[in-house]
Motif scaffolding. Structure first.
Motif, short mmCIF file in Angstrom:
data_model
loop_
_atom_site.label_atom_id
_atom_site.label_comp_id
_atom_site.label_asym_id
_atom_site.label_seq_id
_atom_site.Cartn_x
_atom_site.Cartn_y
_atom_site.Cartn_z
N UNK A 307 4.96 -5.49 -9.42
CA UNK A 307 3.66 -5.58 -8.75
C UNK A 307 2.53 -5.52 -9.78
N UNK A 308 2.65 -4.62 -10.73
CA UNK A 308 1.63 -4.49 -11.76
C UNK A 308 1.49 -5.79 -12.55
N UNK A 309 2.61 -6.45 -12.83
CA UNK A 309 2.56 -7.72 -13.56
C UNK A 309 1.87 -8.81 -12.73
N UNK A 310 2.12 -8.82 -11.42
CA UNK A 310 1.46 -9.80 -10.56
C UNK A 310 -0.04 -9.57 -10.51
N UNK A 311 -0.45 -8.31 -10.46
CA UNK A 311 -1.89 -7.99 -10.45
C UNK A 311 -2.53 -8.41 -11.76
N UNK A 312 -1.82 -8.21 -12.87
CA UNK A 312 -2.34 -8.64 -14.17
C UNK A 312 -2.53 -10.15 -14.21
N UNK A 313 -1.61 -10.89 -13.60
CA UNK A 313 -1.73 -12.35 -13.53
C UNK A 313 -2.98 -12.75 -12.76
N UNK A 314 -3.34 -11.94 -11.78
CA UNK A 314 -4.56 -12.19 -11.00
C UNK A 314 -5.82 -11.85 -11.79
N UNK A 315 -5.66 -11.05 -12.84
CA UNK A 315 -6.82 -10.58 -13.58
C UNK A 315 -7.54 -9.43 -12.89
N UNK A 316 -6.81 -8.69 -12.05
CA UNK A 316 -7.45 -7.61 -11.30
C UNK A 316 -6.94 -6.24 -11.65
N UNK A 317 -6.38 -6.06 -12.84
CA UNK A 317 -5.76 -4.78 -13.19
C UNK A 317 -6.75 -3.63 -13.13
N UNK A 318 -7.92 -3.82 -13.69
CA UNK A 318 -8.90 -2.73 -13.75
C UNK A 318 -9.30 -2.26 -12.36
N UNK A 319 -9.63 -3.18 -11.48
CA UNK A 319 -10.04 -2.81 -10.12
C UNK A 319 -8.87 -2.26 -9.32
N UNK A 320 -7.67 -2.81 -9.56
CA UNK A 320 -6.48 -2.31 -8.87
C UNK A 320 -6.21 -0.87 -9.26
N UNK A 321 -6.24 -0.58 -10.55
CA UNK A 321 -6.03 0.80 -11.00
C UNK A 321 -7.09 1.73 -10.45
N UNK A 322 -8.32 1.24 -10.38
CA UNK A 322 -9.40 2.06 -9.82
C UNK A 322 -9.15 2.34 -8.35
N UNK A 323 -8.68 1.34 -7.61
CA UNK A 323 -8.37 1.53 -6.19
C UNK A 323 -7.27 2.57 -6.00
N UNK A 324 -6.19 2.45 -6.78
CA UNK A 324 -5.07 3.38 -6.64
C UNK A 324 -5.51 4.80 -6.98
N UNK A 325 -6.24 4.95 -8.09
CA UNK A 325 -6.67 6.29 -8.51
C UNK A 325 -7.63 6.90 -7.49
N UNK A 326 -8.56 6.11 -7.00
CA UNK A 326 -9.57 6.62 -6.06
C UNK A 326 -8.93 7.11 -4.77
N UNK A 327 -8.02 6.32 -4.24
CA UNK A 327 -7.43 6.68 -2.95
C UNK A 327 -6.29 7.68 -3.09
N UNK A 328 -5.66 7.78 -4.24
CA UNK A 328 -4.69 8.86 -4.44
C UNK A 328 -5.41 10.21 -4.48
#
Length: 678
Positions: A307-328
């Protein structure tokens, strides 16, 4: 509890008796060897299964799994030997769903367990679409397809496949235990497992030994109830695994009388299809594996990394990590409906849960384009954007036969995966599957995938992969393709899981390959060109209201009412101006209704420009997460229209009816800024 030694002694005695009986009946030496070995396997396996020896316990589990690997290696030899010696039969049936013209349906009659002598007979559904005119030569060699999952229906794709291969027989086979096979392993409440994992408080999802999530009580209760019902119906879940599904494919070719055919699998079914090709090389002309799941890949262990690799392909790693950290750190609450019971449920969604939903979205071709914008919105706390994902997840949860899904996963996949707490989000799907497999305690069958060796497969094999597929990585796919002597890999930009369902280029590539599998000519289309433009942050004004309105058009009533009033206001104003221009109907002290005309014109312009901005969308998927930014500027026209109508309504001697456009405008403004763009 009986020991392994005691079970082995008992099995040996049984083997001798069985061999004597078979000799007396005149059965061949090879068949006697197969059945004797099967009897030994069955006795040992049944003893372990019934006494719970496959429980996930630290030391004992390792010893049992080592023995189970040997057992399953024997299982597969028995399965293949009996499949080769015992021809399957078919019976006709009415097609259970609407099918293209020229389609007939039937059942393949096969043993529930080929590794067990005298196993009961089950029915595997299949359909054959025969074209009015069959192409000649290799262009007319049939194509056989089965769906993914495991547990996903296949018959619904018969029409699409017939369009892809108009001059060939198209054979669609349901998986044993699937929707159109008998028995059907339904277990609909198990589909709520993912939802239950999302709804569960965080402390019930703490990792246990080896990183496996502790059992969720509701999921386990549903799993126990499902297994109990299936056992009462006489179902042996150990007969529902990849090796048996592959053998069904081989048996169906022989039963239908085809000399050769082309094999086509997607997602999970790429595994049994590749296995069927290796089992039946003389009957296999070419193979297509869409969204290939290599047997060597551990799906649960690698789920977060893929999943992380797919998000990187999208170019959304930074926002994805921010989303996961914020909601965790601060989980959000989201209210929705249970897809099975339709009752309202409240979900407590952590960052890991959001990651699970994003992974599900990347497996849906209709949702892939909106994922970048969706991640951006979720990172800002806009959980209302989740509704289209939850609705599509509901369709997936209710459309799969979960008894079959878990029978396969818990034998072929979960036992070999530690589900360890690797880096990345902990997906709720992994939690739910671990809970069910822990409750069912089925013996592992990972050794089934080791033989026969697919690296000796002579048939040309095309592997398709979407670059955004969260279930497989480029690395593992490439390594697997490199082991196939005639394998080739094509990757598609902007596509997630199931390439052939995501765009025309994937379908054309498959068709061209089956037309000339040995050819390495020019591709029929550019796989590097995404079928749909991705919706990036800034491309859309994020709002959940657009999706809600598309589901419930009545929610557009305030805007529609304002537009209707504006049209009436404009027409009546123009008529009044026309009358004044010819000197008719002039009133003493009256003033021309110029303001009414301008107000009506502004209202009509609002409706027209809004409609044009929506009609100009290159991909309607954008409406799942928002509206074009220009729509916000259109709201200024409502302000202008309302102000002009107010001036007209409150001038001296104005008719009372003039207040209607003002009220419609105010209602539209409240709806537009308070709901649509909120």
């Amino acid at each position: 509890m009986r020991s392994w030694h005691g079970a082995a002694v008992t099995a040996s005695v049984t083997t001798l008796v069985t061999a004597f009986v078979l000799t007396f009946l005149g059965v061949s030496a090879s068949a006697r060897a197969v059945d004797a070995e099967a009897t030994d396997v069955q006795a040992i396996e049944t003893q372990a299964y019934e006494t719970g020896a496959y429980e996930t316990q630290a030391v004992g589990r390792r010893a049992v799994d080592a023995r189970a690997t040997d057992i399953r290696a024997t299982d597969i030899r028995v399965t293949e030997a009996r499949a080769a010696d015992t021809p399957a039969t078919t019976e006709e049936r009415p097609c259970p769903v609407a099918m293209p013209p020229g389609t007939s349906c039937g059942f393949l009659l096969v043993p529930e367990r080929r590794d067990v002598p005298n196993s009961r007979t089950i029915k595997v559904g299949f359909a054959v679409r025969r074209p009015a005119t069959t192409s000649t030569g290799d262009a007319g060699i049939p194509v056989v397809f089965t769906g993914g999952g495991p547990g996903s229906p296949s018959f619904l794709l018969t029409g699409l496949l017939s369009d892809m291969f108009p001059g060939r027989d198209v054979v669609v086979i349901e998986q044993r235990g699937g929707r159109h096979s008998e028995p059907r392993l339904r277990c609909p409440r198990l589909g709520r497992g993912v939802l239950a994992a999302l709804a569960a408080p965080e402390d019930t999802r703490e990792a246990g030994e080896n990183g496996v999530a502790q059992t969720l009580h509701g999921i386990v209760a549903d799993a126990d109830a499902c297994m109990g019902r299936l056992q009462r119906e006489g179902v042996d879940l150990r007969g529902y695994r990849g090796a048996e599904i592959a053998a069904d494919v081989v048996d169906l070719r022989r039963a239908l009388g085809y000399q050769r055919w082309n094999l086509f699998g997607v997602g999970y079914s790429t595994r049994p299809m590749l296995r069927a090709a290796a089992l039946d090389p003389e009957g296999t002309r070419a193979v297509v594996l869409d969204s290939f799941l290599p047997a060597e890949a551990n799906r649960y262990d690698e789920a977060a990394a893929d999943l992380t690799a797919a998000i990187a392909e999208l170019g959304g790693t930074e926002r994805f990590d921010a989303m996961v950290a914020r909601l965790n750190a601060a989980p959000a609450v989201f209210d929705t409906r249970d897809p099975v019971t339709r009752e309202r449920v409240s979900l407590r969604l952590s960052g890991d849960d959001m990651a699970t939903l994003v992974a599900e979205a990347l497996q849906d071709g209709d949702l892939v384009p909106i994922v970048p914008a969706l991640i951006d919105g979720l990172a800002d706390g806009r959980t209302g954007l989740l509704q289209p994902l939850m609705d599509r997840m509901g369709e997936r949860l209710t459309g799969r036969d979960w008894g079959l899904y878990y029978a396969v996963q818990c034998q072929d996949e979960a036992p070999s995966d530690a589900a360890a707490g690797a880096a990345g989000p902990r997906l709720a799907t992994v939690v739910a599957d671990a809970a069910v497999c822990g409750a069912w305690r089925l013996p592992p069958s990972r050794a089934d995938w080791a033989a026969p060796d697919a690296s000796t497969l002579p048939a040309p094999t095309l592997v398709l992969r979407g670059r955004l597929d969260p279930t497989t990585s480029t690395g593992s796919t490439r390594r697997a393709v490199d082991t196939l002597p005639e394998g080739r890999l094509t990757e598609f930009a902007g596509v997630g899981h199931a390439v052939f369902l995501s765009g025309d280029c994937g379908r054309r590539t498959i068709t061209a390959f089956f037309d000339a599998p040995e050819s390495a000519g020019a591709a029929p289309c550019d796989p590097g060109r995404a079928p749909h433009a991705l919706v990036r942050p800034g491309d859309v004004l994020l709002t959940p209201a657009a999706y809600r309105a598309s589901v419930t058009p009545a929610l557009l009533a305030p805007g529609a009412a304002f537009a209707l009033v504006a049209i009436v206001q404009l027409l009546t104003g123009l008529v009044s101006l026309a009358r004044r221009a010819v000197g008719a109907g002039r009133r003493r002290g009256g003033t021309p209704p110029v303001l009414s005309v301008l107000a009506g014109l502004a209202g009509v312009a609002f409706a027209g420009l809004s409609a044009l901005s929506l009609a100009g969308l290159t991909d309607s998927a954008m409406l799942a997460v928002g509206v074009p930014p220009v729509v916000a500027w259109c709201g200024l026209l409502v302000v202008v229209a309302t102000v002009l109508s107010g001036i007209e309504a409150f001038r001296l001697n104005a008719r009372a009816v003039r207040i209607i456009p003002v009220m419609a405008g105010l209602a539209c403004l409240a709806w537009f800024y308070g709901w649509l763009l909120a």
